[in-house]
Design a protein around this motif. Sequence first.
Motif: not given
Length: 308
Positions: A27-37, A47-53
């Motif tokens: 899943t791609k984070c809407d805020e930072c664009g990180t691909m999350l498993f 909750v995005c593990t990279h930016c907390g979105h």
Amino acid sequence: MNWITNYVRPRINSIFSRRDVPENLWTKCDECGTMLFHRELSDNLNVCTHCGHHMRIAPRDRFHGLFDNGIFVEIDVPAPLADPLHFKDQKKYPDRLKAAQKNTGEQDAMLVAEGEIGRTPIVACAQDFSFMGGSMSMYVGNAIVAAAERAVEMGRPLVLFSAAGGARMQEGIMGLMQMPRTTIAIEMLKEAGLPYIVVLTHPTTGGVTASYAMLGDVQIAEPNAMICFAGARVIEQTIREKLPEGFQRAEYLLDHGMLDRVTSRTELRDELVTIVRILMDMPPAIKGDLPPPSANETDNAEAAEPSE
């Protein structure tokens, strides 16, 4: 080197070595664009593990992370009239309902359940923005009334997670009438001396913020959630002024006294346990003091242990 070596053999190897890869693993984070498993994201409550979105989370998934061991019992909600106004725009209202029910797997935009959080019994209800924008319908009104009545009957606090775009236009005045109706339901809790806690999630707008979403004894919001009655563009066009940065976001409302807390979803459960136990005059929760695992869980754990 020939045609068989150069083309046929690589082609055969590619066919037999091909593996079916499941869809929606990332899943791609809407805020930072990180691909999350997907498992990592699910374990972190979307909750995005990279930016907390904070991404959208379905009520059922929220309840699995909220209640002890993910165990809860759904509360029946009386079914309203299916199509009181015989409303039709591009589609008939019943057709829109069926499509939303198929996409979400839920009856309507509100799920009501009871269970324990940190050994603290509560009644909880949560709106699903994926179901027609979480719009406030007669079913949603019935759900809040059912939740309040169950809370009063059992002497439990009510925790509500709001996420809505306003009243459901296909139900017209019947949808708008849920504003005073749900307000009366909340008043039942106050008369019974039971806490009513609201967690505002992104987005909470329209008639929902003009009724039950802003009547909590404690108002909590998730980070960066948009909370408002009218949209920013409508307000700017009306007053003909530029709005402040972050206007209508949770942090701005907290600074201006509209909220009590802004809490990350990953920390929300512990905070709710603390608040509920304080308001219910209960002793502090003991960390790790959860219900014992079920017999099936115990059997699975024993089966997983290596034999000597």
